[in-house]
Design a protein around this motif. Structure first.
Motif, PDB file in Angstrom:
ATOM      1  N   GLN A 172      33.275  49.473  35.803  1.00 40.97           N
ATOM      2  CA  GLN A 172      32.507  48.318  36.277  1.00 40.97           C
ATOM      3  C   GLN A 172      33.124  47.762  37.554  1.00 40.97           C
ATOM      4  OE1 GLN A 172      33.134  46.063  32.653  1.00 40.97           O
ATOM      5  NE2 GLN A 172      30.999  46.359  32.024  1.00 40.97           N
ATOM      6  N   HIS A 173      32.279  47.450  38.525  1.00 39.13           N
ATOM      7  CA  HIS A 173      32.748  46.829  39.760  1.00 39.13           C
ATOM      8  C   HIS A 173      32.948  45.334  39.529  1.00 39.13           C
ATOM      9  CE1 HIS A 173      30.950  50.245  42.444  1.00 39.13           C
ATOM     10  NE2 HIS A 173      32.009  50.615  41.751  1.00 39.13           N
ATOM     11  N   LEU A 174      34.075  44.832  39.962  1.00 37.26           N
ATOM     12  CA  LEU A 174      34.422  43.429  39.753  1.00 37.26           C
ATOM     13  C   LEU A 174      34.243  42.661  41.053  1.00 37.26           C
ATOM     14  CD1 LEU A 174      37.656  43.955  37.633  1.00 37.26           C
ATOM     15  CD2 LEU A 174      35.285  43.758  36.848  1.00 37.26           C
ATOM     16  N   ARG A 175      33.552  41.541  40.997  1.00 41.38           N
ATOM     17  CA  ARG A 175      33.234  40.747  42.180  1.00 41.38           C
ATOM     18  C   ARG A 175      34.045  39.442  42.183  1.00 41.38           C
ATOM     19  NH1 ARG A 175      30.476  44.818  44.742  1.00 41.38           N
ATOM     20  NH2 ARG A 175      28.862  45.672  43.360  1.00 41.38           N
ATOM     21  N   ASN A 176      34.090  38.841  43.358  1.00 46.46           N
ATOM     22  CA  ASN A 176      34.638  37.493  43.542  1.00 46.46           C
ATOM     23  C   ASN A 176      36.109  37.369  43.143  1.00 46.46           C
ATOM     24  OD1 ASN A 176      32.021  36.608  44.332  1.00 46.46           O
ATOM     25  ND2 ASN A 176      31.459  36.395  42.174  1.00 46.46           N
ATOM     26  N   LEU A 177      36.860  38.446  43.231  1.00 47.03           N
ATOM     27  CA  LEU A 177      38.305  38.391  43.003  1.00 47.03           C
ATOM     28  C   LEU A 177      39.019  38.244  44.339  1.00 47.03           C
ATOM     29  CD1 LEU A 177      38.849  41.171  40.305  1.00 47.03           C
ATOM     30  CD2 LEU A 177      38.600  38.708  39.974  1.00 47.03           C
ATOM     31  N   ARG A 178      40.101  37.512  44.344  1.00 49.16           N
ATOM     32  CA  ARG A 178      40.862  37.300  45.564  1.00 49.16           C
ATOM     33  C   ARG A 178      42.250  37.933  45.430  1.00 49.16           C
ATOM     34  NH1 ARG A 178      38.766  33.487  48.997  1.00 49.16           N
ATOM     35  NH2 ARG A 178      36.999  32.273  48.209  1.00 49.16           N
ATOM     36  N   PRO A 179      42.787  38.462  46.539  1.00 49.99           N
ATOM     37  CA  PRO A 179      44.135  39.032  46.469  1.00 49.99           C
ATOM     38  C   PRO A 179      45.174  37.924  46.299  1.00 49.99           C
ATOM     39  CG  PRO A 179      43.302  39.017  48.734  1.00 49.99           C
ATOM     40  CD  PRO A 179      42.158  38.609  47.858  1.00 49.99           C
ATOM     41  N   PRO A 180      46.342  38.289  45.744  1.00 50.90           N
ATOM     42  CA  PRO A 180      46.756  39.661  45.373  1.00 50.90           C
ATOM     43  C   PRO A 180      46.074  40.130  44.088  1.00 50.90           C
ATOM     44  CG  PRO A 180      48.438  38.086  44.766  1.00 50.90           C
ATOM     45  CD  PRO A 180      47.408  37.299  45.529  1.00 50.90           C
ATOM     46  N   PHE A 181      45.687  41.403  44.086  1.00 53.71           N
ATOM     47  CA  PHE A 181      45.005  41.965  42.928  1.00 53.71           C
ATOM     48  C   PHE A 181      46.030  42.532  41.948  1.00 53.71           C
ATOM     49  CE2 PHE A 181      41.973  42.828  46.535  1.00 53.71           C
ATOM     50  CZ  PHE A 181      41.124  41.783  46.237  1.00 53.71           C
ATOM     51  N   PRO A 182      45.718  42.535  40.669  1.00 55.99           N
ATOM     52  CA  PRO A 182      46.619  43.134  39.681  1.00 55.99           C
ATOM     53  C   PRO A 182      46.888  44.599  40.008  1.00 55.99           C
ATOM     54  CG  PRO A 182      44.894  41.870  38.597  1.00 55.99           C
ATOM     55  CD  PRO A 182      44.517  41.957  40.036  1.00 55.99           C
ATOM     56  N   PRO A 183      48.137  45.044  39.952  1.00 54.69           N
ATOM     57  CA  PRO A 183      48.465  46.447  40.275  1.00 54.69           C
ATOM     58  C   PRO A 183      47.668  47.455  39.453  1.00 54.69           C
ATOM     59  CG  PRO A 183      50.456  45.132  40.142  1.00 54.69           C
ATOM     60  CD  PRO A 183      49.337  44.248  39.681  1.00 54.69           C
ATOM     61  N   ALA A 184      47.447  47.166  38.175  1.00 58.06           N
ATOM     62  CA  ALA A 184      46.699  48.093  37.329  1.00 58.06           C
ATOM     63  C   ALA A 184      45.254  48.239  37.807  1.00 58.06           C
ATOM     64  CB  ALA A 184      46.717  47.622  35.875  1.00 58.06           C
ATOM     65  N   LEU A 185      44.662  47.145  38.279  1.00 56.39           N
ATOM     66  CA  LEU A 185      43.288  47.190  38.790  1.00 56.39           C
ATOM     67  C   LEU A 185      43.227  47.981  40.089  1.00 56.39           C
ATOM     68  CD1 LEU A 185      40.371  46.283  38.462  1.00 56.39           C
ATOM     69  CD2 LEU A 185      40.956  44.157  39.656  1.00 56.39           C
ATOM     70  N   LEU A 186      44.181  47.771  40.975  1.00 61.40           N
ATOM     71  CA  LEU A 186      44.236  48.536  42.212  1.00 61.40           C
ATOM     72  C   LEU A 186      44.411  50.028  41.925  1.00 61.40           C
ATOM     73  CD1 LEU A 186      46.388  46.472  44.769  1.00 61.40           C
ATOM     74  CD2 LEU A 186      43.988  47.168  44.987  1.00 61.40           C
ATOM     75  N   SER A 187      45.299  50.330  40.992  1.00 64.93           N
ATOM     76  CA  SER A 187      45.553  51.725  40.657  1.00 64.93           C
ATOM     77  C   SER A 187      44.293  52.401  40.142  1.00 64.93           C
ATOM     78  CB  SER A 187      46.666  51.820  39.618  1.00 64.93           C
ATOM     79  OG  SER A 187      46.891  53.158  39.243  1.00 64.93           O
ATOM     80  N   ASN A 188      43.567  51.734  39.248  1.00 62.94           N
ATOM     81  CA  ASN A 188      42.341  52.305  38.703  1.00 62.94           C
ATOM     82  C   ASN A 188      41.284  52.490  39.782  1.00 62.94           C
ATOM     83  OD1 ASN A 188      40.823  52.884  36.011  1.00 62.94           O
ATOM     84  ND2 ASN A 188      39.402  51.643  37.198  1.00 62.94           N
ATOM     85  N   THR A 189      41.205  51.540  40.703  1.00 63.37           N
ATOM     86  CA  THR A 189      40.218  51.614  41.787  1.00 63.37           C
ATOM     87  C   THR A 189      40.484  52.788  42.709  1.00 63.37           C
ATOM     88  OG1 THR A 189      39.884  49.218  41.734  1.00 63.37           O
ATOM     89  CG2 THR A 189      39.271  50.362  43.768  1.00 63.37           C
ATOM     90  N   LEU A 190      41.748  53.030  43.020  1.00 59.68           N
ATOM     91  CA  LEU A 190      42.114  54.033  44.023  1.00 59.68           C
ATOM     92  C   LEU A 190      42.423  55.410  43.431  1.00 59.68           C
ATOM     93  CD1 LEU A 190      44.396  51.860  46.342  1.00 59.68           C
ATOM     94  CD2 LEU A 190      41.958  52.385  46.614  1.00 59.68           C
ATOM     95  N   ASN A 191      42.483  55.530  42.113  1.00 61.07           N
ATOM     96  CA  ASN A 191      42.818  56.819  41.504  1.00 61.07           C
ATOM     97  C   ASN A 191      41.900  57.961  41.939  1.00 61.07           C
ATOM     98  OD1 ASN A 191      45.190  56.349  40.125  1.00 61.07           O
ATOM     99  ND2 ASN A 191      44.176  55.805  38.193  1.00 61.07           N
ATOM    100  N   PRO A 192      40.564  57.775  41.995  1.00 60.42           N
ATOM    101  CA  PRO A 192      39.706  58.896  42.413  1.00 60.42           C
ATOM    102  C   PRO A 192      40.021  59.402  43.815  1.00 60.42           C
ATOM    103  CG  PRO A 192      38.398  57.224  41.300  1.00 60.42           C
ATOM    104  CD  PRO A 192      39.749  56.626  41.508  1.00 60.42           C
ATOM    105  N   ILE A 193      40.226  58.508  44.787  1.00 64.53           N
ATOM    106  CA  ILE A 193      40.513  58.952  46.150  1.00 64.53           C
ATOM    107  C   ILE A 193      41.905  59.572  46.229  1.00 64.53           C
ATOM    108  CG2 ILE A 193      41.368  56.697  46.910  1.00 64.53           C
ATOM    109  CD1 ILE A 193      39.357  59.177  49.046  1.00 64.53           C
ATOM    110  N   ARG A 194      42.859  59.065  45.461  1.00 70.74           N
ATOM    111  CA  ARG A 194      44.206  59.649  45.444  1.00 70.74           C
ATOM    112  C   ARG A 194      44.165  61.076  44.883  1.00 70.74           C
ATOM    113  NH1 ARG A 194      47.013  54.176  43.526  1.00 70.74           N
ATOM    114  NH2 ARG A 194      48.131  53.589  45.420  1.00 70.74           N
ATOM    115  N   GLN A 195      43.467  61.250  43.777  1.00 73.67           N
ATOM    116  CA  GLN A 195      43.391  62.577  43.166  1.00 73.67           C
ATOM    117  C   GLN A 195      42.696  63.570  44.090  1.00 73.67           C
ATOM    118  OE1 GLN A 195      41.508  61.999  39.362  1.00 73.67           O
ATOM    119  NE2 GLN A 195      43.186  60.735  38.557  1.00 73.67           N
ATOM    120  N   TYR A 196      41.617  63.134  44.716  1.00 73.84           N
ATOM    121  CA  TYR A 196      40.892  64.015  45.644  1.00 73.84           C
ATOM    122  C   TYR A 196      41.776  64.387  46.834  1.00 73.84           C
ATOM    123  CZ  TYR A 196      37.353  65.631  48.969  1.00 73.84           C
ATOM    124  OH  TYR A 196      36.638  66.377  49.873  1.00 73.84           O
TER     125      TYR A 196
END
Length: 243
Positions: A172-196
């Motif tokens: 699910q895409h999460l809206r209206n969040l402000r940084p700093p973002f939780p590390p676990a959320l960032l990791s989950n968001t960027l995992n597909p591009i990192r793996q590719y």
């Protein structure tokens, strides 16, 4: 109505279709014996926008205008691979064409390769093309991706700045969040591009606190990311030149 026809035609090819009787084209000068002949064989078709070279595992590569994919990003098609791109304004040779019921196909040649193209209406004497130069220009997402992909065609690799939609473990895409973002959320968001990036030998440099980063990639890899934009959590218009 025209947009609806473009979408249906594109999904019709990718999803498979029923076979019907071909129109009786009679041109006997076809140098490709397994391609139906057509009176317009040998003439040129100039691409009105950037075309993606797609491989769906059938053994025959097809061409899809970038504007068509820009309209159908919500349809995930994980089995399709982007094998290359053809720049806007490229002259392709018409090798043949057929019309099987509602399924119209044109075979186009470029650099000793042939591709199937379905965004056209084929009659016994003519071919009418569905794509125009305005299609991509009228879509902001299409326009900015086309500009960046074509920019990268002139170099071995290029740096592209990408922004991502914050995405939880459920996708699910999460809206209206402000940084700093939780590390676990960032990791989950960027995992597909990192793996590719790891699989393709690309360099991705993420921002340590924001859902964005710089990708060093060739043009085919960048076009593949565009085609599968949703799967990589890339923001709809979140792409900029970084060099």
């Amino acid at each position: 109505m025209r947009i609806f026809l473009l979408l249906i035609t594109s999904l019709f090819f990718i999803g498979g279709c029923q076979s019907f009787t071909s129109l009786p084209f009679t041109n006997q000068n076809n140098s490709e014996p397994d391609i139906p002949s057509h009176p317009m064989q040998g003439q040129r078709y100039t691409t009105p926008e950037l075309f993606l070279i797609l491989d769906n595992g059938s053994g025959e590569h097809s061409l899809q205008p970038i504007s068509v994919r820009a309209r159908t990003q919500s349809h995930r098609q994980p089995d399709i691979q982007v094998r290359g791109v053809i720049a806007k304004g490229t002259a392709l040779q018409i090798l043949g064409a057929s019309a099987d019921g509602e399924k119209h196909r044109v075979w186009l040649g470029y650099q000793q390769q042939r591709f199937m193209f379905t965004m056209a209406s084929v009659t016994e004497t003519d071919i009418q093309w569905f794509v125009t130069a305005d299609d991509c220009q009228h879509l902001r997402q299409c326009r900015i991706w086309q500009n960046e992909i074509q920019r990268c065609m002139s170099a071995q690799t290029c740096k592209t700045f990408l922004q991502f939609d914050l995405t939880n473990e459920q996708g699910q895409h999460l809206r209206n969040l402000r940084p700093p973002f939780p590390p676990a959320l960032l990791s989950n968001t960027l995992n597909p591009i990192r793996q590719y990036s790891q699989q393709q030998g690309l360099l991705f440099e993420p921002d340590p606190v924001l859902a964005e980063g710089v990708l060093n990639a060739d043009v085919t890899a960048l076009a593949h990311l565009f085609f599968h934009q949703t799967a990589f959590n890339i923001r709809r218009n979140g792409i900029y030149a970084a060099d």
